[in-house]
Design an enzyme around this catalytic site. Structure first.
Site, PDB file in Angstrom:
ATOM      1  N   ASP A   2      39.740   4.315 -36.297  1.00 60.06           N
ATOM      2  CA  ASP A   2      39.693   4.815 -34.915  1.00 60.06           C
ATOM      3  C   ASP A   2      39.262   6.267 -34.917  1.00 60.06           C
ATOM      4  O   ASP A   2      40.073   7.151 -35.089  1.00 60.06           O
ATOM      5  CB  ASP A   2      41.065   4.661 -34.262  1.00 60.06           C
TER       6      ASP A   2
ATOM      7  N   GLU B  50      37.918  12.082 -27.151  1.00 58.92           N
ATOM      8  CA  GLU B  50      38.248  10.761 -26.586  1.00 58.92           C
ATOM      9  C   GLU B  50      39.740  10.555 -26.524  1.00 58.92           C
ATOM     10  O   GLU B  50      40.282  10.065 -25.529  1.00 58.92           O
ATOM     11  CB  GLU B  50      37.605   9.649 -27.422  1.00 58.92           C
TER      12      GLU B  50
HETATM   13 ZN   LIG Z   1      39.540   5.297 -30.392  1.00 60.36          ZN
END
Ligand SMILES: [Zn+2]
Ligand SMILES: *[C@@H]1O[C@H](CO)[C@@H](O)[C@H](O)[C@H]1NC(C)=O
Ligand SMILES: *[C@@H]1O[C@H](CO)[C@@H](O)[C@H](O)[C@H]1NC(C)=O
Ligand SMILES: *[C@@H]1O[C@H](CO)[C@@H](O)[C@H](O)[C@H]1NC(C)=O
Ligand SMILES: *[C@@H]1O[C@H](CO)[C@@H](O)[C@H](O)[C@H]1NC(C)=O
Ligand SMILES: *[C@@H]1O[C@H](CO)[C@@H](O)[C@H](O)[C@H]1NC(C)=O
Length: 465
Positions: free
Chosen positions: A295, A329
């Site tokens: 991620d 993000e």
């Molecule tokens: Zn992410």
């Protein structure tokens, strides 16, 4: 009769030319898509069996082993952005540039949570992003365990002065994450002094999962962290037996003024409609635990790989393929919001926005949001992936970084794979290269390249609602 039909067809054709609406029939589009079969095979061969095999994995490993995690506001994120800028230039991509964004800067500092009653037990925790710290001596208080926001409301009179522990069951990410995001605010509303949230995780080996949380104006800010599933369940059992639990929580977390950062952009310019765009993306920032390999290193690097594969095959689509590596993000799509504000004037020329941020394991298929007509076209395009037997089109193509475009009517796509695995490692110390698999990344990159290239090269843009 025939004459009338021809006239009608002519009128429709003329109207569609004037309005810019699609001119090809669905059957014509099917035939056009089928003509990409050889290109799709070439992409698959290069990515999965050929010279490019394992490249996205190896490139990613080099970056994350060098710079480590990439927290919003950190030096390592800015270092990673500069390295990527160089990488994309050296790869021979076009219009490589950085677009400035101001992003939040939070640091966790030293942190600990020790159970003092009924027994001494040092617990693994991770402070939640944007949380305030505690005073140096910490916050020591009795615990109130609840299983839901409703449970908290029912027991509100008991919450004053306590540390609220949420032991909400894991349902799915989008609904369970509300406890992480809003848990502190809801606990503060009823007078709690801190809140500890059971990690939002599909599986646990005593690992806390961090993530962003949000304070609200007018509600006191209290320190907040996540607990392991194991400790949340244990405290829930203790509380159900009437056992008094006391915890000392210490957090050195601090919020700093916003920091300078960048969205990182590279292109393969379109040959015929360079103003028109197919956007492929992933985010470069991560949490400050693990390596941010899954991620969203994986999503960022298969997106880069998609452009590399197309370039290596000497292909240049009719419209521009634009790679965007988002910043900020994890703090709520901060870079994506900035990009949307800057580029939305050109929204009518965005054919498709794509984001991979749910893992780059073996894909189940593509998630897509758009009109029925556009979905029918995407289903045809996914047939090009028959050679690797990944042809399914699912719903819900939204992702944090592309949602602004999708809400405004642009078709959007995400990669779908094993979310159980994804949410086992998500936002933990365990998000490292060890979770990644080069062969699975090869397949994910092949899918990403075939879809983005075909949509960018078809004569017409994807239809909208
Ligand atoms: Zn992410
Ligand atoms: C790619 O990675 C796989 C899995 O680690 C390995 O078996 C294979 O030999 C690698 N291919 C190349 C060309 O290095
Ligand atoms: C998640 O769970 C909630 C509550 O059960 C449900 O309403 C929602 O549709 C689920 N979302 C997904 C994406 O499965
Ligand atoms: C919008 O598109 C035009 C070309 O159609 C381009 O010149 C311009 O730079 C674009 N603007 C932004 C902000 O992307
Ligand atoms: C979109 O692209 C077309 C050409 O493909 C161009 O004529 C038009 O000005 C562009 N629109 C915007 C808003 O940039
Ligand atoms: C192809 O994938 C589908 C599911 O997506 C699976 O049911 C089927 O067994 C696969 N076929 C082969 C030949 O692997």
């Amino acid at each position: 009769m025939k004459r009338l039909l021809i006239t009608l067809v002519g009128v429709v054709h003329f109207l569609s030319l004037v309005s810019g609406a699609p001119q090809k029939t669905f059957q014509e589009r099917q035939e056009e898509i089928a003509s990409y079969g050889d290109v799709a095979k070439a992409i698959i061969n290069l990515a999965v069996y050929g010279k490019a095999q394992n490249r996205s994995y190896e490139r990613l490993a080099r970056l994350v082993d060098t710079v480590g995690h990439r927290l919003s506001g950190s030096k390592s994120l800015e270092n990673a952005i500069q390295i990527m800028y160089q990488n994309l230039k050296e790869d021979g991509l076009e219009n490589v540039h950085l677009e400035p964004v101001k992003i939040p800067h939070w640091e966790r500092g030293e942190e600990s949570a020790v159970m003092l009653e009924p027994r001494t037990h040092k617990m693994a925790i991770l402070g939640l992003g944007s949380s305030i710290g505690t005073p140096p001596e910490g916050v020591t208080a009795e615990v109130l365990v609840v299983t839901s926001f409703d449970d908290l409301r029912r027991r509100a009179p008991e919450a004053r002065g306590k540390i609220v522990v949420y032991n909400q069951p894991y349902v799915n990410y989008s609904s369970s994450v509300l406890y992480r995001v809003q848990g502190a605010v809801e606990a503060a509303r009823v007078g709690a002094v801190a809140s500890l949230i059971r990690s939002v995780a599909s599986f646990s080996i005593y690992s806390p999962h961090t993530g962003i949380q949000k304070y609200q104006d007018g509600v006191p800010k209290i320190p907040t962290a996540c607990l392991t599933v194991e400790d949340a369940e244990m405290m829930s059992r203790m509380a159900s037996h009437g056992v008094r639990i006391v915890i000392q929580l210490k957090m050195g977390a601090k919020n700093y003024p916003d920091a300078d950062s960048f969205n990182t952009i590279a292109e393969i310019r379109g040959s015929k409609y360079p103003e028109q765009v197919v956007l492929v993306s992933g985010h470069l920032d991560s949490w400050d635990v693990g390596q941010g390999a899954m991620d969203d290193g994986g999503g960022a690097f298969i997106s880069w790989e998609a452009l590399s594969l197309i370039k290596d095959l000497g292909l240049r689509p009719k419209r521009t393929l634009r790679l965007v590596l988002w910043t900020g993000e994890e703090q709520g799509g901060v870079g994506a919001f900035q990009y949307y504000q800057l580029h939305k004037a050109n929204i009518s020329n965005y054919s498709l926005v794509m984001e991979s941020d749910s893992g780059t394991f073996l894909p189940y298929g593509l998630q897509f949001t758009g009109s029925d007509k556009a979905r029918a076209i995407m289903k045809e395009i996914m047939q090009l992936l028959q050679p690797i037997n990944i042809t399914q089109v699912f719903r819900d193509g939204e992702g944090t970084d592309i949602s602004y475009w999708i809400q405004a009517g642009v078709p959007g796509a995400s990669l779908l794979d094993d979310l159980y695995k994804y949410f086992s490692f998500h936002h933990t110390h365990g998000d490292t290269m060890t979770v990644m698999d080069p062969k699975q990344m090869n397949v994910a990159a092949a899918l990403w390249a075939v879809v983005s290239y075909t949509v960018a090269d078809m004569e017409e843009m994807l239809p909208r609602s």
